[in-house]
Design a protein around this motif. Sequence first.
Motif, PDB file in Angstrom:
ATOM      1  N   GLU A  63     190.450 129.781  74.811  1.00  7.51           N
ATOM      2  CA  GLU A  63     190.089 130.318  73.544  1.00  7.51           C
ATOM      3  C   GLU A  63     189.750 129.572  72.220  1.00  7.51           C
ATOM      4  O   GLU A  63     188.873 130.561  71.593  1.00  7.51           O
ATOM      5  CB  GLU A  63     191.889 129.509  73.481  1.00  7.51           C
ATOM      6  CG  GLU A  63     192.322 130.889  72.427  1.00  7.51           C
ATOM      7  CD  GLU A  63     193.693 130.989  72.378  1.00  7.51           C
ATOM      8  OE1 GLU A  63     194.072 130.687  71.232  1.00  7.51           O
ATOM      9  OE2 GLU A  63     194.853 130.953  73.652  1.00  7.51           O
ATOM     10  N   LEU A  64     189.083 128.921  72.372  1.00  4.59           N
ATOM     11  CA  LEU A  64     188.500 127.746  70.856  1.00  4.59           C
ATOM     12  C   LEU A  64     187.537 128.157  70.997  1.00  4.59           C
ATOM     13  O   LEU A  64     186.512 128.491  69.470  1.00  4.59           O
ATOM     14  CB  LEU A  64     189.128 126.490  71.529  1.00  4.59           C
ATOM     15  CG  LEU A  64     188.851 125.745  70.286  1.00  4.59           C
ATOM     16  CD1 LEU A  64     188.968 125.884  68.998  1.00  4.59           C
ATOM     17  CD2 LEU A  64     188.930 124.158  70.433  1.00  4.59           C
ATOM     18  N   MET A  65     185.895 128.090  72.281  1.00  2.00           N
ATOM     19  CA  MET A  65     185.359 128.594  71.857  1.00  2.00           C
ATOM     20  C   MET A  65     184.691 130.201  71.888  1.00  2.00           C
ATOM     21  O   MET A  65     183.750 130.003  70.498  1.00  2.00           O
ATOM     22  CB  MET A  65     184.755 127.722  73.477  1.00  2.00           C
ATOM     23  CG  MET A  65     184.823 126.833  74.082  1.00  2.00           C
ATOM     24  SD  MET A  65     183.399 125.570  73.027  1.00  2.00           S
ATOM     25  CE  MET A  65     181.706 125.829  73.539  1.00  2.00           C
ATOM     26  N   ALA A  66     185.752 130.513  72.415  1.00  2.00           N
ATOM     27  CA  ALA A  66     185.976 131.954  71.752  1.00  2.00           C
ATOM     28  C   ALA A  66     185.984 131.808  70.060  1.00  2.00           C
ATOM     29  O   ALA A  66     185.252 132.934  69.355  1.00  2.00           O
ATOM     30  CB  ALA A  66     186.467 133.097  72.530  1.00  2.00           C
ATOM     31  N   GLU A  67     186.926 131.751  69.541  1.00  2.00           N
ATOM     32  CA  GLU A  67     187.028 131.787  68.320  1.00  2.00           C
ATOM     33  C   GLU A  67     186.362 131.238  67.446  1.00  2.00           C
ATOM     34  O   GLU A  67     185.660 132.024  66.742  1.00  2.00           O
ATOM     35  CB  GLU A  67     188.149 130.595  68.537  1.00  2.00           C
ATOM     36  CG  GLU A  67     189.259 131.140  66.654  1.00  2.00           C
ATOM     37  CD  GLU A  67     190.361 130.410  66.428  1.00  2.00           C
ATOM     38  OE1 GLU A  67     190.323 129.178  65.508  1.00  2.00           O
ATOM     39  OE2 GLU A  67     190.841 130.204  67.454  1.00  2.00           O
TER      40      GLU A  67
END
Length: 75
Positions: A63-67
């Motif tokens: 989720e953080l990498m996609a963000e």
Amino acid sequence: MSDDGKAAVSAKEAQALDHVARSVRDRYPGVPTEAIAERVRSAHQRYADARVRDFVPLLVERELMAELRASGRPS
């Protein structure tokens, strides 16, 4: 269980989340450490009620990498 009815984070899960934060910080050195920590906490909170905890750190990292990719930050 804590007073709010949610299970405390296990030491193993906390260690995995620390690893996620370090990994993201290494990949995105231009992002402030506290911003990464806050994003990890925020994403982790969304999984507070997950019954199976084994994959929560992986989900938080994805989720953080996609963000960060969506924000256009170079890696």
